[in-house]
Enzyme design. Structure first.
Site, mmCIF file in Angstrom:
data_model
loop_
_atom_site.group_PDB
_atom_site.id
_atom_site.type_symbol
_atom_site.label_atom_id
_atom_site.label_comp_id
_atom_site.label_asym_id
_atom_site.label_seq_id
_atom_site.Cartn_x
_atom_site.Cartn_y
_atom_site.Cartn_z
ATOM 1 N N LYS A 112 0.808 -1.213 0.429
ATOM 2 C CA LYS A 112 0.138 0.003 0.129
ATOM 3 C C LYS A 112 0.430 1.360 0.123
ATOM 4 O O LYS A 112 2.064 1.073 1.146
ATOM 5 C CB LYS A 112 -0.616 0.129 1.515
ATOM 6 N N SER A 154 -9.886 1.396 2.798
ATOM 7 C CA SER A 154 -8.426 2.097 2.143
ATOM 8 C C SER A 154 -7.513 1.481 0.957
ATOM 9 O O SER A 154 -7.507 2.213 0.295
ATOM 10 C CB SER A 154 -7.956 3.554 3.180
ATOM 11 N N SER A 209 -10.384 -1.066 6.706
ATOM 12 C CA SER A 209 -9.654 -0.469 5.535
ATOM 13 C C SER A 209 -8.926 -1.143 4.988
ATOM 14 O O SER A 209 -8.686 -2.005 4.002
ATOM 15 C CB SER A 209 -8.323 0.267 6.139
#
Lengths: 98, 476
Positions: free
Chosen positions: B69, B144, B168
């Protein structure tokens, strides 16, 4: 309900230069979110201790031994305005400081 | 890329590399080519070549490349946390978790798209455009960590890592039909993770199956002197092998139905089917109570923005990232830089958090939220006295259409109804795919007490075998 003056006050605290349109939108959107959140104030929480953090670490001490850190010039590479003296350049606080 | 290579799980590919049956350079190049051809906008950066001269034969992770990420600082590699305010930022150091994965034998494949500073449940809040769901490109992948979830689901990466603050990792894993684990708070170091809400943020794996998640998590955990809230993980993360659930007690919260608008019928159907499968494997299932869980969302949307408003104060145009109006006075430079660099949702949360912490409102909002947090932890402690795990759907809905919820912050926040209580209590949870609703994946969540990861993963594995979910449609 949040009014325009409150939104501007909070935006100033948060250092956010919001447009007029954003101020209007924030007032309405944040009011809706806060209305929903308000419900927790109806709970009986008398005598309940707060939890700011789930890990019960009071003081995380370590031996005070210096270890290598990043070289100054490497750190300054990402800075928008590195100064010749090797610092972070910033504008003058000026008259509008707050 | 050969079909056979794509069919291998990460653990299986790593095993082949260790046995000398698969060339790690070939494996890397196969995935690199897929990631570089990504048309889901799952990646924000893809590596040019594998690190040279690595021998993976004795490594834990077997040279299987990992997608990371965007918000994990990675030395010399763009690490922008999905924000325009950090456009072009290449950190001078790497996050501890990134270093541990590299040392464990997982070379960096690329950086993945995310909601800006991890604030969002759809990846639509990225400053670099939304990521598409490989099951249906008109839909969001969740968020996310949506880039990591979409990349793994589509077979653009063998496995990935993300972060979970209020769901997330678990929610995008659910919406993309893969596995996601949010570990116990403190299990993984947060050093080098661009911070959202520091008392909640945790790194964890997003993988094709439960075994891959166990293996990747094993390499990630451990105390780090650079993060004083990290803890020594008791024992190691065991690879799962359990075939039944005999003696396992599952609690289904009665508060499940207290969500505004209810749970999508197809999601509830798959959830109930999975609970019945668990019973068939020998588990006992009973209703449990988490009386404060319906208030977790409110507590979360005070605590997380409050912490975020403090954490994001550092983006001020001085040390890194964007600067706007550098010739103005200092205050003007700060406030214009931040107004230009931050997106709408980030501004919204900074405003909410600043308000909740401001003089005159602090006790009523933030103070109350911290007390609710205590009650949520107590609810779980009581539940775990009777049950091994609490189970829920991961998300009330399957993947929704792009733009469907962007104008209604509150509707978007309801995504997190089932996932926010666990980080507030600091406990681990896993989401596994349990079936389809109208052709879209549904996630099943198990949550256990702190540091119960190995048991939790083992139980999830037994269920995974019984469910037999087929993720191949997303990989074409």
């Amino acid at each position: 309900m949040l009014d325009r003056a409150q939104v501007l006050h909070v935006a100033r605290l948060a250092r956010l230069d919001l447009s007029d349109e954003e101020v209007e939108r924030m007032a309405s959107e944040l009011s809706k979110v806060l209305d929903h959140i308000e419900k927790i104030r109806e709970l009986d929480l008398h005598g309940v201790p707060p939890t700011a953090h789930v890990v019960d670490v009071v003081n995380a001490f370590r031996a005070d031994v210096p270890v290598p850190c990043l070289p100054r010039e490497v750190v300054l590479q990402a800075a928008p305005d590195p100064t010749p003296e090797g610092g972070f350049g910033v504008p003058s606080p000026g008259a509008a400081a707050g | 890329m050969s079909e056979e290579l794509l069919e291998l799980t990460a653990a299986a590919a790593g095993e082949k590399v260790r046995r000398g049956e698969l060339d790690p350079a070939e494996l890397f190049e196969a995935y690199r080519a897929r990631a570089a051809a990504d048309d889901l906008n799952a990646f924000t950066w893809v590596a040019d070549e594998p690190p040279s001269g690595q021998d993976y034969r004795d490594s834990l992770l077997g040279g299987v490349p990992v997608a990371v990420k965007d918000l994990f600082c990675t030395e010399g590699v763009p690490s922008q946390a999905g924000s325009r305010i950090l456009e072009g930022y290449r950190p001078p150091y790497s996050a501890t978790v990134v270093r541990k994965l590299r040392e464990g034998g997982a070379p960096l494949l690329g950086k993945t798209n995310q909601d800006e500073f991890a604030m969002g449940s759809s990846t639509e809040n990225s400053g670099y455009g939304p990521t598409l769901n490989p099951w249906d490109r008109r839909r969001v992948p969740g968020g996310s960590s949506g880039g990591s979830a979409a990349a793994v689901a589509a077979g653009l990466a063998p496995w990935a890592i993300g972060t979970d603050t209020g769901g997330s990792i678990r929610q995008p894993a659910a919406l993309c039909g893969i596995v996601g684990v949010k570990p116990t708070y403190g299990a993984c170091s947060r050093y080098g993770m661009i911070a959202f809400a520091s008392s909640l943020d945790q790194a964890g794996p997003l993988t094709r199956d439960v075994t891959d998640a166990a293996l990747l998590l094993r390499a990630m955990v451990g105390k780090d002197r650079c993060d004083s809230t990290s803890l020594e993980f008791p024992g190691t993360i065991e690879l799962p092998s359990r075939e039944d659930l005999k003696g396992v007690r599952l609690g289904v919260p009665a508060e499940l139905t207290e969500i505004e608008g209810g749970v999508e019928p197809g999601v509830l159907e798959q959830f109930e089917r999975t609970v019945a499968l668990a019973e068939g494997l020998g588990a006992t299932v009973e209703s449990c109570r988490l009386p404060h869980a319906p208030h977790a969302l409110s507590a979360y949307y005070l605590i997380a923005p409050a912490e975020a408003s403090a954490n994001l104060a550092r983006y001020d145009g001085v040390r890194y990232g964007l600067r706007v109006d550098g010739s103005a006075d200092l205050y003007t430079m700060y406030s214009r830089t931040r107004a230009t660099g931050f997106g709408t949702e980030v501004k919204r949360r900074i405003m909410l958090g600043t308000y909740a912490l401001s003089s005159g409102y602090y006790e009523a909002y933030y103070g109350t939220a911290l007390k609710v947090r205590t009650k949520i932890s107590e609810d779980f402690a009581e539940a775990f006295a009777r049950f091994d795990f609490v189970v829920t759907p991961t998300s009330p809905w399957t993947a929704f259409e792009l733009g469907a919820k962007t104008d209604e912050p509150l509707a978007m926040y309801l995504n997190d109804f089932f996932t926010v209580p666990m980080p507030l209590a600091g406990i681990p949870a896993i989401s596994i795919p349990c079936g389809l609703s109208n052709g879209l994946p549904v996630g099943f969540q198990l949550a256990g007490p702190a540091f119960s990861e190995s048991r939790m993963i083992d139980a999830a594995y037994a269920l995974e075998q019984a469910i037999g979910f087929d993720g191949r449609p997303a990989r074409v």
